[in-house]
Design an enzyme around this catalytic site. Sequence first.
Site, PDB file in Angstrom:
ATOM      1  N   LYS A 157       0.834  -1.202   0.000  1.00 60.23           N
ATOM      2  CA  LYS A 157       0.000   0.000   0.000  1.00 60.23           C
ATOM      3  C   LYS A 157       0.865   1.247   0.000  1.00 60.23           C
ATOM      4  CE  LYS A 157      -1.317   1.670   3.747  1.00 60.23           C
ATOM      5  NZ  LYS A 157      -0.948   2.693   4.755  1.00 60.23           N
ATOM      6  N   ARG A 212       2.551   6.035  -3.069  1.00 59.27           N
ATOM      7  CA  ARG A 212       3.652   6.917  -3.467  1.00 59.27           C
ATOM      8  C   ARG A 212       3.833   6.896  -4.985  1.00 59.27           C
ATOM      9  NH1 ARG A 212       4.507   5.608   1.663  1.00 59.27           N
ATOM     10  NH2 ARG A 212       5.773   6.956   3.026  1.00 59.27           N
ATOM     11  N   ARG A 223      -7.379  13.012  12.996  1.00 58.83           N
ATOM     12  CA  ARG A 223      -5.973  12.661  12.798  1.00 58.83           C
ATOM     13  C   ARG A 223      -5.133  13.913  12.544  1.00 58.83           C
ATOM     14  NH1 ARG A 223      -5.209   7.282   9.285  1.00 58.83           N
ATOM     15  NH2 ARG A 223      -3.206   7.402  10.360  1.00 58.83           N
ATOM     16  N   GLN A 227       4.414  10.657   7.479  1.00 56.80           N
ATOM     17  CA  GLN A 227       3.679  11.023   6.272  1.00 56.80           C
ATOM     18  C   GLN A 227       3.613  12.533   6.081  1.00 56.80           C
ATOM     19  OE1 GLN A 227      -0.059   9.146   7.073  1.00 56.80           O
ATOM     20  NE2 GLN A 227       0.645   7.090   6.534  1.00 56.80           N
ATOM     21  N   GLU A 283       3.390   0.112  12.560  1.00 53.59           N
ATOM     22  CA  GLU A 283       2.265  -0.585  11.935  1.00 53.59           C
ATOM     23  C   GLU A 283       2.264  -2.076  12.244  1.00 53.59           C
ATOM     24  OE1 GLU A 283       3.856  -0.969   7.404  1.00 53.59           O
ATOM     25  OE2 GLU A 283       3.983   0.959   8.391  1.00 53.59           O
ATOM     26  N   HIS A 327      -3.450   7.030  15.049  1.00 54.13           N
ATOM     27  CA  HIS A 327      -3.661   6.250  13.827  1.00 54.13           C
ATOM     28  C   HIS A 327      -5.162   6.029  13.594  1.00 54.13           C
ATOM     29  CE1 HIS A 327       0.442   4.582  12.497  1.00 54.13           C
ATOM     30  NE2 HIS A 327       0.620   5.714  13.155  1.00 54.13           N
ATOM     31  N   LYS A 363      -9.272  -2.061   3.883  1.00 54.78           N
ATOM     32  CA  LYS A 363      -8.457  -0.852   3.775  1.00 54.78           C
ATOM     33  C   LYS A 363      -7.121  -1.145   3.096  1.00 54.78           C
ATOM     34  CE  LYS A 363      -6.961   2.976   6.745  1.00 54.78           C
ATOM     35  NZ  LYS A 363      -5.590   3.162   6.267  1.00 54.78           N
TER      36      LYS A 363
END
EC number: 2.5.1.19
Length: 425
Positions: free
Chosen positions: A25, A30, A124, A172, A313, A340, A410
């Site tokens: 992902k 990207r 977020r 990010q 993660e 998150h 997701k």
Amino acid sequence: MPTQNWSAPMASGPVDATVALPGSKSMTNRALILAALADEPTRVVRPLRSRDTLLMAQALRDLGVRVAEEGDDWLIAPGERAPLAAPVRVDVGLAGTVMRFLPPVAALADGRVTIDGDPRARERPMRPIIDALRALGAEIDDGGRGCLPFTVHGRGALAGGAVTIDASGSSQLVSGLLLAAPRFAKGVEVRHEGPPVPSAPHLAMTVQMLRDAGAAVETAGDLWRVAPGALRGGESVIEPDLSNAAQFLGAALVTGGRVTVPGWPADTTQPGDALRGLLAAMGGQVSAGPDGLTVQGSGTLHGLDADLRDVGELTPVIAALAALAGSPSRLTGIAHLRGHETDRLAALAREINALGGDARELPDGLEIRPRPLHGGLFHTYDDHRMVMAAAVLGLAVEGVEVENVATVGKTLPDFTDLWTRMLGV
């Protein structure tokens, strides 16, 4: 995929399986951004098709980029960069990569772009990138909230330049600025000031993919420079998603079995590559070869004392393994997980304890001690990695019911099929 509760299957014995995973992902999204900003078409080879990446593809289409499917690949043509025919409203769902990578691209558009997402997405962290884009010349109306929804008033260009940002909430925030920077008139110089930036491998991924696309990038500690210039198209090959391997390889430890993930890259910037060391420390025998990466369980699952700042993660699956281990675990460096898809530290402690476990929140992590577990409902909080953690617990605990398993779409829509095939169910 069904939306009702899912009964996580118990393992009837040691697993023995090869599990082929779809694309990363992080790399897919990207690659889509870089392709959208390139001066020539790009073929993205074997991208992940999941909610997060489909949202990114649609958002780029909304901005005038042509994204077409061709077999297993995506073909991206940057578009004419003409003024938007009408104001655009973009849905980012709950995808951190979309909500942080898209605003700089929207600032380069010629027109009004409103960005919004799921209710949790509005909580977020976004203020750092909103403030940074304003400092670089963008006009953004967020009503002073510093979060979604907000409107970017694009002028078809952005000055760029130097900016200081606190990216301790998410790497990010830096990656989003860097990916679009070659199109800024002055490029960008991003300096981080604050607590350490988490998920450093993801920043290395951003830098490497920029360079692969022809960008000039310099890094020095908490400073990143991207020069203005053209991005080339061509071909962008997506690796298997190594973070999504965690639960499958972890099943080998829980059951004392063997799992192989084919196509594991010998050299990668993906944080999931850290599974080699983490699973070995928890009792697995880890080997890489032409068939991929193989983990063989030893029949004993050890606790773990680890700083997971760079691989946050992986925390939900590692925490599930720790709850099944024979000795205590301490997982630290992951305070940023509170921002998150859900507050993952609170959610993991709450759900493990609801099944009879002993998990305690720390200021920056979790402490988990051995305790017999029992079945029950495992809430997932619209968080795909909570589904994966619950499945791992269900291997050894009868009666684990997983709430809203569809949320796993997701990043891994075929999760339940892959999981049951691995178990021979």
